[in-house]
Write an enzyme that holds these catalytic residues in place. Structure first.
Site, PDB file in Angstrom:
ATOM      1  N   ASP A  31     105.017  36.538  76.509  1.00  0.00           N
ATOM      2  CA  ASP A  31     104.120  35.867  77.448  1.00  0.00           C
ATOM      3  C   ASP A  31     102.727  36.018  76.868  1.00  0.00           C
ATOM      4  OD1 ASP A  31     106.106  35.188  79.213  1.00  0.00           O
ATOM      5  OD2 ASP A  31     105.892  37.003  80.417  1.00  0.00           O
ATOM      6  N   ASP A  72     112.885  28.389  86.852  1.00  0.00           N
ATOM      7  CA  ASP A  72     112.690  29.661  87.540  1.00  0.00           C
ATOM      8  C   ASP A  72     113.447  29.581  88.859  1.00  0.00           C
ATOM      9  OD1 ASP A  72     111.076  30.611  85.514  1.00  0.00           O
ATOM     10  OD2 ASP A  72     109.213  29.936  86.451  1.00  0.00           O
TER      11      ASP A  72
END
Lengths: 210, 252
Positions: free
Chosen positions: B11, B130
């Site tokens: 990330d 997600d």
């Protein structure tokens, strides 16, 4: 010096990065006159067979490649660039290829399994003495393709891989080579193959000048 | 046969690698180029970069990072986060990425999947989903905007739609498990794996080598992604692969 053929098909970035990391001299060009000065040619490619052949034919690059190979210049095709070396492809209707190696490009039937053949698969060595396979054996390499080569000529199979079909992975005849997978994305094994090709080109050049 | 892939995920925020728990509490975890090189050496099968920068301005940093990483890497890598248009896809691929991961933008504008696949090929279009379980509805729902916004989509329906439009892979994150280190969500992964014809990358919850074993054998995931256990050196890719190999899972 290796000349990378730029004909608008696919990502040339990673091949260049790989050669640069290896310290191999290369240049990228779409011009036949410039490529004619190279010791060897590299034909990359991502996308559709028909579009690629169309792009190669547009400025006579197909004829240039055939003539260069006939004159003894080594050639390495990668992924779609490897498929283009063969007689014809079934992708989007039958299309003639460069016809340098015997065989036809067909789609994976893929009834019970996933297509594309995507990910790391193992090489099954057919010709351990090939200059491209120095320091390699059953290594894993990275594939992404929905079509594969079918050939009756076992002599062109340097290494294969198993994905529900016998998948030609490294092919070749004389000084013409092809890799179905992406050596530039295949970590150390892929680097080794590119290095082997570069060394082969250097040796051939040295032999020619003796 | 194909191996199961182990994919470390970075990330990236404003050019640095960070990691949060359940998408919040973000802390610094290192330099992206250094980590990418380390993972390549350790035997990572692929790398994923997710740009979680807050503004578009800072987002341009990712192009430089992608460029630097591409120069060092000899394995495939995927870039996601803030990719909203064909132009964005092109930029990232030009910078040296092999695939892009579309999440919020794909839900907002599903044509982006279709066009992306048409222009650049399905092999470079990854749709990231997600997923969070909704007790009252009794199903997994799709969330966007870094897990903050609920959408009307049920996960299986959306996965099928994404593939129908040309997605070449599904990156499936269980928000319930993200950062918890209690294992991948087997049931969710299996459901999606059975519903689509493209590879499914399981994500969220990796805490040990056993968790990878479970998701590969029980859910038949094609690949599994993890971040913090690798960043904080709780285990290494090599160690995970050794363990999988011992247990008979085909890895590189």
């Amino acid at each position: 010096m290796i000349g990378i053929i730029d004909y608008g098909m696919g990502n040339l970035h990673s091949v260049q990065n790989a050669l640069r990391r290896l310290g191999v001299d290369y240049f990228l060009s779409e011009k036949k006159e410039e490529l004619a000065a190279a010791d060897a040619l590299l034909l990359p490619g991502v996308g559709a067979f028909k579009d690629a052949m169309h792009a190669l034919k547009e400025n006579g690059m197909d004829t240039f490649i055939r003539e260069s190979v006939q004159a003894g210049k080594p050639l390495l095709g990668i992924c779609l660039g490897m498929q283009l070396l063969f007689e014809e492809s079934e992708e989007n209707g039958l299309t003639d290829g460069l016809n340098l190696l015997p065989g036809r490009v067909v789609r994976f039937p893929g009834i019970e399994y996933k297509v594309p053949h995507m990910g790391w698969n193992q090489l099954i060595v057919k010709q351990p003495g090939s200059p491209l396979l120095q320091n390699l054996s059953s290594d894993y390499v990275y594939f992404v393709h929905s079509y594969f080569v079918k050939t009756d000529d076992q002599n062109v199979l340097i290494a294969t891989s198993d994905y529900h079909e016998e998948v030609p992975a490294i092919v070749g005849k004389d000084h013409i080579f092809g890799a179905q997978f992406h050596p530039e994305k295949s970590s150390t094994a892929g680097v080794e193959i590119l290095k082997n090709f570069a060394n082969y080109v250097e040796r051939r050049k040295a032999d020619a000048t003796v | 046969m194909l191996t199961k892939r182990i994919i470390p995920c970075l990330d990236v925020k404003d050019g640095r690698v960070v990691k949060g728990i359940q998408f919040v509490n973000i802390i610094d975890a290192g330099d992206p180029v250094e980590l990418a090189k380390l993972y390549d050496e350790q035997g990572a099968d692929e790398l994923v970069f997710l740009d979680i920068s807050a503004s578009n301005e800072k987002r341009n940093v990712i192009i430089d990072v992608v460029n630097q990483v591409a120069a060092e890497l000899a394995i495939p890598f995927t870039v996601g986060g803030g990719i909203n248009s064909l132009e964005d896809i092109k930029k990232v691929l030009r910078a040296g990425a092999d695939k892009v991961s579309l999440n919020t933008a794909a839900v907002k504008n599903p044509d982006l999947i279709t066009l992306g696949a048409q222009y650049f090929g399905s092999q470079c279009i990854v749709v990231a989903i997600d997923a969070r379980y909704d007790e009252s509805l009794g199903s997994w729902r799709v969330y966007t905007n870094g897990g903050q916004r609920s959408t009307g989509w049920e996960v299986i329906d959306w996965a099928k739609e994404a593939v129908r439009r040309g997605a070449g892979e599904i990156l499936l994150t269980s928000m319930d498990r993200d950062g918890e280190k209690s294992g991948f969500h087997i049931q969710l992964t299996k459901k999606v794996r059975d519903a689509v014809s493209v590879p499914v990358i399981a994500s969220g919850g990796a805490g040990s080598a056993d968790h990878f074993y479970e998701v590969f054998t029980e859910a038949d995931a094609d690949a599994a992604l993890a971040a913090s256990i690798f960043h904080y050196k709780e285990t290494s890719i090599e160690a995970v692969k050794d363990e999988l190999n011992k247990q008979g899972v085909n890895v590189r």
